[in-house]
Design an enzyme around this catalytic site. Structure first.
Site, PDB file in Angstrom:
ATOM      1  N   ASP A 290      85.956  24.084  79.436  1.00  5.38           N
ATOM      2  CA  ASP A 290      87.092  24.651  79.291  1.00  5.38           C
ATOM      3  C   ASP A 290      88.666  24.349  79.188  1.00  5.38           C
ATOM      4  O   ASP A 290      89.553  25.111  79.119  1.00  5.38           O
ATOM      5  CB  ASP A 290      88.178  25.447  81.093  1.00  5.38           C
ATOM      6  CG  ASP A 290      88.191  26.849  80.320  1.00  5.38           C
ATOM      7  OD1 ASP A 290      88.097  27.690  80.048  1.00  5.38           O
ATOM      8  OD2 ASP A 290      88.716  27.376  81.725  1.00  5.38           O
TER       9      ASP A 290
ATOM     10  N   CYS B  78      70.352  41.364  88.260  1.00  2.00           N
ATOM     11  CA  CYS B  78      71.573  41.696  89.329  1.00  2.00           C
ATOM     12  C   CYS B  78      70.792  42.842  89.362  1.00  2.00           C
ATOM     13  O   CYS B  78      70.927  44.128  90.004  1.00  2.00           O
ATOM     14  CB  CYS B  78      72.866  42.736  88.204  1.00  2.00           C
ATOM     15  SG  CYS B  78      74.011  40.793  88.084  1.00  2.00           S
TER      16      CYS B  78
ATOM     17  N   CYS C  78      86.444  45.459  92.326  1.00  2.00           N
ATOM     18  CA  CYS C  78      87.587  45.004  91.749  1.00  2.00           C
ATOM     19  C   CYS C  78      88.476  45.989  91.991  1.00  2.00           C
ATOM     20  O   CYS C  78      88.916  46.630  92.040  1.00  2.00           O
ATOM     21  CB  CYS C  78      87.086  44.903  90.190  1.00  2.00           C
ATOM     22  SG  CYS C  78      87.959  44.580  89.289  1.00  2.00           S
TER      23      CYS C  78
ATOM     24  N   CYS D  61      92.571  42.529  85.126  1.00  2.00           N
ATOM     25  CA  CYS D  61      92.242  42.010  85.888  1.00  2.00           C
ATOM     26  C   CYS D  61      93.050  40.774  86.488  1.00  2.00           C
ATOM     27  O   CYS D  61      94.201  40.424  85.634  1.00  2.00           O
ATOM     28  CB  CYS D  61      91.146  40.821  85.265  1.00  2.00           C
ATOM     29  SG  CYS D  61      90.511  39.485  86.484  1.00  2.00           S
TER      30      CYS D  61
ATOM     31  N   CYS E 158      91.622  35.533  91.664  1.00  2.00           N
ATOM     32  CA  CYS E 158      90.651  36.986  92.242  1.00  2.00           C
ATOM     33  C   CYS E 158      89.293  36.248  92.775  1.00  2.00           C
ATOM     34  O   CYS E 158      88.631  36.146  91.794  1.00  2.00           O
ATOM     35  CB  CYS E 158      91.075  38.103  91.976  1.00  2.00           C
ATOM     36  SG  CYS E 158      90.637  39.960  93.155  1.00  2.00           S
TER      37      CYS E 158
ATOM     38  N   CYS F 186      84.880  39.508  93.399  1.00  3.85           N
ATOM     39  CA  CYS F 186      83.626  40.082  92.714  1.00  3.85           C
ATOM     40  C   CYS F 186      82.733  39.495  93.266  1.00  3.85           C
ATOM     41  O   CYS F 186      81.264  39.181  93.190  1.00  3.85           O
ATOM     42  CB  CYS F 186      83.962  40.276  91.580  1.00  3.85           C
ATOM     43  SG  CYS F 186      84.625  39.052  90.042  1.00  3.85           S
TER      44      CYS F 186
ATOM     45  N   CYS G 288      79.595  39.673  95.620  1.00  2.00           N
ATOM     46  CA  CYS G 288      78.305  39.896  95.422  1.00  2.00           C
ATOM     47  C   CYS G 288      77.248  38.433  95.861  1.00  2.00           C
ATOM     48  O   CYS G 288      77.345  37.674  96.526  1.00  2.00           O
ATOM     49  CB  CYS G 288      78.014  38.549  94.167  1.00  2.00           C
ATOM     50  SG  CYS G 288      76.423  38.132  92.937  1.00  2.00           S
TER      51      CYS G 288
END
Length: 354
Positions: free
Chosen positions: A137, A191, A201, A217, A244, A247, A251
């Protein structure tokens, strides 16, 4: 090369990665998805997402000679972090995204990847010079698309990578190489019709399956955004002061998530159990000391105060909160003062009782 690929995967496990996959550098679909995302300005102020042109989607432009990408994942969910849903439900608690509770993963994973590169070079010797470069990253890399293509998981509707056997609580890293290693099969998506992440969200940032408008977001608003948080979104942030996880929490695949043995990812300075008033009282010196070696430090003290002011504004009306906010009206930062004023306005029932 087939034998070397097996060795690489074994070395990766020994170095603390939970999975290693290998893929090529052909990413046309991911490139088109990125360009569409940028054309819609979903990246907000993250100018770095378009600054490097095609380097992000064409690894050989970033590191010349790259033929393969060795993609790795490392679990980061600790037992303490797993119990944080209670903190999210308490509006007076300071909720910090689970990935940021411990040591900054960038350096840790990059060091492990470099050790993997050293092992590969030692194995192939000087007769076959390897060209390898590690990324975590830290450069224009489409890490999620590469991980999906390398078989580590599929990109879910929330844009995170999901693994059928391990959920999504993991970091990604890459090793670019010129070695023509055999590649793994891409992961298939699972999914289905589920839309739990879209529905949960808090700011409705997932505007459609696989489409995230970063400008809405919470992670973007509390980490990437440098200026004022839009007023219409402030009440939706709740007590989330850094990132956050909603989500991922919702899941269903995360019922298979595994706890990490990596001690460096354990919460530091009780960041998993702090109260908003507690962290709001940190001076800049205290903030720097308690976030040393943490990903949180990147936002700086002013944005830290900005985020907490919003969370305090969302907390139940309280004289204690009002008393903590008022002195900050004299803060040097216009941005901090603005968000403190907004927070105080949310507590009018305490300030001006009828």
């Amino acid at each position: 090369m087939a034998s070397l690929a097996l060795q690489i995967k074994q070395w990766g496990l020994e170095l603390g990665f939970q999975q290693v996959g290998i893929t090529d550098t052909d990413l046309p679909e991911a490139e088109a998805h990125l360009e569409n995302w940028l054309d819609n300005n979903f990246h907000g102020e993250m100018d770095y997402m378009q600054r490097h042109g095609l380097k992000r989607s064409r690894p050989e432009l970033l590191h010349p000679g790259t033929l393969r990408v060795i993609s790795v994942r490392m679990d980061y969910r600790t037992e303490a972090a797993a119990a944080m849903n209670q903190s999210l439900a308490d509006p007076t608690s300071a909720y910090i995204s689970r990935y940021a509770l411990g040591r900054d993963y960038h350096k840790l994973m990059r060091n492990r990847l470099q050790k993997l590169a050293d092992k590969i070079q030692a194995e192939i010797g000087s007769d076959l010079p390897g060209s390898m470069r590690a990324f975590v990253d830290s450069a224009p890399v489409l890490e999620k698309a590469l991980a999906e293509k390398a078989g580590l998981g599929w990109i879910g509707k929330h844009s995170n990578v999901i693994n059928r056997k391990a959920g999504s609580w993991f970091f990604l890293g890459e090793l670019f190489t010129n070695l023509p290693l055999p590649i793994d099969s891409p992961a298939a998506a699972h999914c289905g019709e589920c839309r739990a992440c879209l529905d949960i969200c808090p700011t409705q940032a997932i505007i459609a399956p696989y489409q995230v408008d970063a400008r809405r977001c919470v992670s973007y608003l509390t980490i990437e955004l440098y200026g004022s948080i839009p007023e219409n979104l402030r009440p939706l942030i709740g007590n989330r002061i850094y990132g956050c996880d909603d989500c991922q929490i919702i899941c269903p695949w995360n019922r298979f998530a595994r706890l990490t043995d990596e001690q460096d990812f354990s919460p530091r300075h009780r960041l998993n159990t702090r109260q908003l008033l507690d962290v709001f009282a940190w001076s800049e010196t205290e903030f720097l000391a308690k976030t040393e070696g943490s990903a949180i430090r990147r936002i700086g003290h002013q944005r830290w105060l900005r985020n907490i002011a919003v969370a305090l504004g969302n907390a139940p009306a309280s004289a204690l909160i009002v008393d903590a906010l008022k002195p900050m009206l004299n803060h040097d930062s216009d941005m901090v003062r603005e968000h403190v004023q907004w927070a105080l306005a949310q507590h009018q029932s305490v300030i001006n009782p009828k």
